[in-house]
Scaffold this active site. Structure first.
Site, PDB file in Angstrom:
ATOM      1  N   HIS A  62       0.841  -1.212   0.000  1.00 47.97           N
ATOM      2  CA  HIS A  62       0.000   0.000   0.000  1.00 47.97           C
ATOM      3  C   HIS A  62       0.871   1.255   0.000  1.00 47.97           C
ATOM      4  O   HIS A  62       0.621   2.194  -0.752  1.00 47.97           O
ATOM      5  CB  HIS A  62      -0.904   0.042   1.247  1.00 47.97           C
ATOM      6  N   LYS A  89     -16.364  -7.350   6.433  1.00 45.31           N
ATOM      7  CA  LYS A  89     -15.361  -8.074   7.223  1.00 45.31           C
ATOM      8  C   LYS A  89     -15.311  -7.527   8.640  1.00 45.31           C
ATOM      9  O   LYS A  89     -15.608  -6.362   8.878  1.00 45.31           O
ATOM     10  CB  LYS A  89     -13.966  -7.888   6.602  1.00 45.31           C
ATOM     11  N   ARG A  94      -2.000  -6.350  -7.979  1.00 43.43           N
ATOM     12  CA  ARG A  94      -0.954  -7.341  -7.732  1.00 43.43           C
ATOM     13  C   ARG A  94      -0.984  -8.457  -8.754  1.00 43.43           C
ATOM     14  O   ARG A  94       0.022  -9.106  -9.002  1.00 43.43           O
ATOM     15  CB  ARG A  94      -1.130  -7.963  -6.341  1.00 43.43           C
ATOM     16  N   SER A 119      -3.287  -7.575   3.008  1.00 45.79           N
ATOM     17  CA  SER A 119      -3.672  -7.384   4.413  1.00 45.79           C
ATOM     18  C   SER A 119      -4.121  -8.697   5.043  1.00 45.79           C
ATOM     19  O   SER A 119      -3.808  -8.982   6.198  1.00 45.79           O
ATOM     20  CB  SER A 119      -4.784  -6.339   4.526  1.00 45.79           C
TER      21      SER A 119
END
Length: 159
Positions: free
Chosen positions: A17, A41, A90, A128
């Site tokens: 990040h 979440k 990514r 994360s």
């Protein structure tokens, strides 16, 4: 003035990040890092701790503002006259997901564009959720996150 927003839950913020933020900050006059609570979440760190960790990790980047917000990203962008969203990619899987998100946002507000940045190869495996899992099992995350995140996790764990 070119303004962009890099939204995310950043729960926790990773070195990937930080890399995307630093690189995007060289492209835009102002980069707003928008921290939100992902309602899908259970959070690992409180939003306030994530904001502080990001601010501490980015003290040397003068054109970055770290804020928290709730609600629709498009509403936040209209209220703050921001026309560009920055997203880090990514993998192909990230692209497919982010492409759908960009199309939904464009449907909600056709004046908003999405700017994609590829992560550096050394950060492409870091997420994360991987950081949370490694931490959960007592592994060393010190090479995956900024020092400010380690500090926030330690403080939060001691509460």
């Amino acid at each position: 003035m070119k303004k962009a927003v890099f939204p995310g839950s950043f729960d926790p913020v990773t070195n990937g990040h930080i890399d995307i933020i630093r690189r995007a900050a060289t492209v835009f006059d102002t980069l707003v890092v928008g921290v939100f609570n992902n309602v899908r979440k259970q959070s690992f760190l409180p939003v306030e701790d994530r904001v502080v960790a990001l601010q501490e990790a980015l003290t040397d980047v003068k054109n970055v503002q770290v804020v928290s917000f709730d609600g629709l990203l498009t509403d936040y962008m209209v209220q703050n006259d921001i026309k560009v969203i920055v997203r880090g990619l990514r993998s192909v899987t990230d692209y497919e997901y982010e492409q759908g998100q960009a199309q939904i946002i464009h449907q909600l507000n056709p004046t908003i564009d999405t700017f994609f940045l590829l992560t550096k190869p050394e950060c492409s495996f870091v997420s994360s959720s991987v950081v949370r899992e490694i931490h959960h099992f007592g592994g060393d995350i010190s090479t995956l996150v900024p020092k400010s995140v380690l500090k926030a996790i330690e403080c939060f764990s001691n509460k």
